[in-house]
Motif scaffolding. Structure first.
Motif, PDB file in Angstrom:
ATOM      1  N   ILE A 165      -3.091   5.314  -5.313  1.00  0.00           N
ATOM      2  CA  ILE A 165      -4.177   5.489  -4.350  1.00  0.00           C
ATOM      3  C   ILE A 165      -3.792   6.593  -3.373  1.00  0.00           C
ATOM      4  O   ILE A 165      -2.610   6.943  -3.256  1.00  0.00           O
ATOM      5  CB  ILE A 165      -4.491   4.182  -3.578  1.00  0.00           C
ATOM      6  CG1 ILE A 165      -3.289   3.735  -2.725  1.00  0.00           C
ATOM      7  CG2 ILE A 165      -4.945   3.079  -4.525  1.00  0.00           C
ATOM      8  CD1 ILE A 165      -3.590   2.580  -1.793  1.00  0.00           C
ATOM      9  N   SER A 212      -7.704  -0.392   2.104  1.00  0.00           N
ATOM     10  CA  SER A 212      -7.304  -1.282   1.014  1.00  0.00           C
ATOM     11  C   SER A 212      -7.207  -2.725   1.502  1.00  0.00           C
ATOM     12  O   SER A 212      -6.712  -2.988   2.605  1.00  0.00           O
ATOM     13  CB  SER A 212      -5.948  -0.857   0.456  1.00  0.00           C
ATOM     14  OG  SER A 212      -5.442  -1.846  -0.416  1.00  0.00           O
ATOM     15  N   GLU A 243      -7.416   6.062   1.028  1.00  0.00           N
ATOM     16  CA  GLU A 243      -7.801   4.798   0.381  1.00  0.00           C
ATOM     17  C   GLU A 243      -6.954   3.644   0.905  1.00  0.00           C
ATOM     18  O   GLU A 243      -7.432   2.512   1.028  1.00  0.00           O
ATOM     19  CB  GLU A 243      -7.664   4.906  -1.140  1.00  0.00           C
ATOM     20  CG  GLU A 243      -8.672   5.839  -1.775  1.00  0.00           C
ATOM     21  CD  GLU A 243      -8.368   6.146  -3.235  1.00  0.00           C
ATOM     22  OE1 GLU A 243      -9.336   6.363  -3.986  1.00  0.00           O
ATOM     23  OE2 GLU A 243      -7.173   6.183  -3.619  1.00  0.00           O
ATOM     24  N   GLY A 244      -5.714   3.923   1.228  1.00  0.00           N
ATOM     25  CA  GLY A 244      -4.825   2.896   1.759  1.00  0.00           C
ATOM     26  C   GLY A 244      -5.290   2.331   3.087  1.00  0.00           C
ATOM     27  O   GLY A 244      -5.049   1.163   3.393  1.00  0.00           O
ATOM     28  N   VAL A 295       0.833  -1.207   0.000  1.00  0.00           N
ATOM     29  CA  VAL A 295       0.000   0.000   0.000  1.00  0.00           C
ATOM     30  C   VAL A 295       0.870   1.260   0.000  1.00  0.00           C
ATOM     31  O   VAL A 295       0.577   2.220  -0.704  1.00  0.00           O
ATOM     32  CB  VAL A 295      -0.985  -0.015   1.188  1.00  0.00           C
ATOM     33  CG1 VAL A 295      -1.558   1.368   1.457  1.00  0.00           C
ATOM     34  CG2 VAL A 295      -2.108  -0.996   0.913  1.00  0.00           C
ATOM     35  N   TYR A 339      -5.126  -4.682   0.590  1.00  0.00           N
ATOM     36  CA  TYR A 339      -3.690  -4.989   0.567  1.00  0.00           C
ATOM     37  C   TYR A 339      -2.918  -4.271   1.675  1.00  0.00           C
ATOM     38  O   TYR A 339      -1.694  -4.298   1.681  1.00  0.00           O
ATOM     39  CB  TYR A 339      -3.097  -4.608  -0.790  1.00  0.00           C
ATOM     40  CG  TYR A 339      -3.804  -5.285  -1.940  1.00  0.00           C
ATOM     41  CD1 TYR A 339      -3.689  -6.655  -2.150  1.00  0.00           C
ATOM     42  CD2 TYR A 339      -4.603  -4.554  -2.807  1.00  0.00           C
ATOM     43  CE1 TYR A 339      -4.358  -7.280  -3.194  1.00  0.00           C
ATOM     44  CE2 TYR A 339      -5.272  -5.167  -3.857  1.00  0.00           C
ATOM     45  CZ  TYR A 339      -5.148  -6.526  -4.047  1.00  0.00           C
ATOM     46  OH  TYR A 339      -5.803  -7.140  -5.071  1.00  0.00           O
ATOM     47  N   ARG A 340      -3.605  -3.621   2.611  1.00  0.00           N
ATOM     48  CA  ARG A 340      -2.932  -2.784   3.606  1.00  0.00           C
ATOM     49  C   ARG A 340      -1.984  -3.564   4.523  1.00  0.00           C
ATOM     50  O   ARG A 340      -1.109  -2.984   5.128  1.00  0.00           O
ATOM     51  CB  ARG A 340      -3.932  -1.977   4.410  1.00  0.00           C
ATOM     52  CG  ARG A 340      -4.812  -2.774   5.334  1.00  0.00           C
ATOM     53  CD  ARG A 340      -5.863  -1.892   6.009  1.00  0.00           C
ATOM     54  NE  ARG A 340      -6.805  -2.656   6.776  1.00  0.00           N
ATOM     55  CZ  ARG A 340      -7.873  -3.269   6.288  1.00  0.00           C
ATOM     56  NH1 ARG A 340      -8.133  -3.212   5.008  1.00  0.00           N
ATOM     57  NH2 ARG A 340      -8.671  -3.953   7.077  1.00  0.00           N
TER      58      ARG A 340
END
Length: 159
Positions: free
Chosen positions: A36, A44, A40-41, A27, A46-47
């Motif tokens: 991003i 996410s 948004e992170g 992220v 995928y954080r």
């Protein structure tokens, strides 16, 4: 997250706070590439994807900065359990307005817990002191005393 603790370090000087470290995460790479936003992170999927961690390989790529400290600078080391719940300027304000660093730590943990606190919340606050240290000039920003020595670049192979 199981088995990982992401830490960030920040520095507070007078009325400014500056993040000194970045997660070595997927992220963070997306944020750095402006794919991003930081907001948004936070949500996410995928954080929690960490790109490298100590103990996973024989070597790691280290990011290095050189920091010139000034008398009264405050260093704040915290986990993402705090930084994902409390904004940078809120951290600066709480630290600056608290009667002690112990009180600031307690207040920051309370804030993070009040906002969900679903991750571990770890922090250390340390104030720089010493007779040989210069006081910061009134116009001297934290960014003026940070020198990047080596950045983390996930596209470069680790030798």
């Amino acid at each position: 997250k199981i088995g990982s603790l992401q830490l960030a370090a920040g520095q507070i000087r007078v009325a400014e706070i500056r993040q000194l470290t970045k997660d070595q995460s997927y992220v963070e790479v997306l944020i750095g590439a402006r794919v991003i936003t930081r907001e948004e992170g936070l949500t996410s999927p995928y954080r929690n994807v960490i790109l490298q961690a100590m103990g996973q390989r024989d070597t790691v790529m280290v990011a290095l900065v050189r920091l010139t400290l000034r008398l009264g600078d405050v260093l704040l080391l915290c986990s993402d359990g705090l930084s994902n719940k409390v904004e940078d300027d809120e951290m600066r304000r709480v630290v600056s307005e608290s009667a002690s660093h112990d009180q600031a730590c307690a207040r920051l943990v309370e804030l993070a817990n009040a906002r969900g606190g679903e991750d571990n919340i770890t922090l250390v606050i340390a104030e720089v002191a010493g007779l040989e240290l210069a006081k910061p000039a009134s116009s001297e920003a934290v960014t003026g005393t940070i020198e990047v020595v080596q950045e983390y670049d996930p596209s470069k192979p680790i030798l």
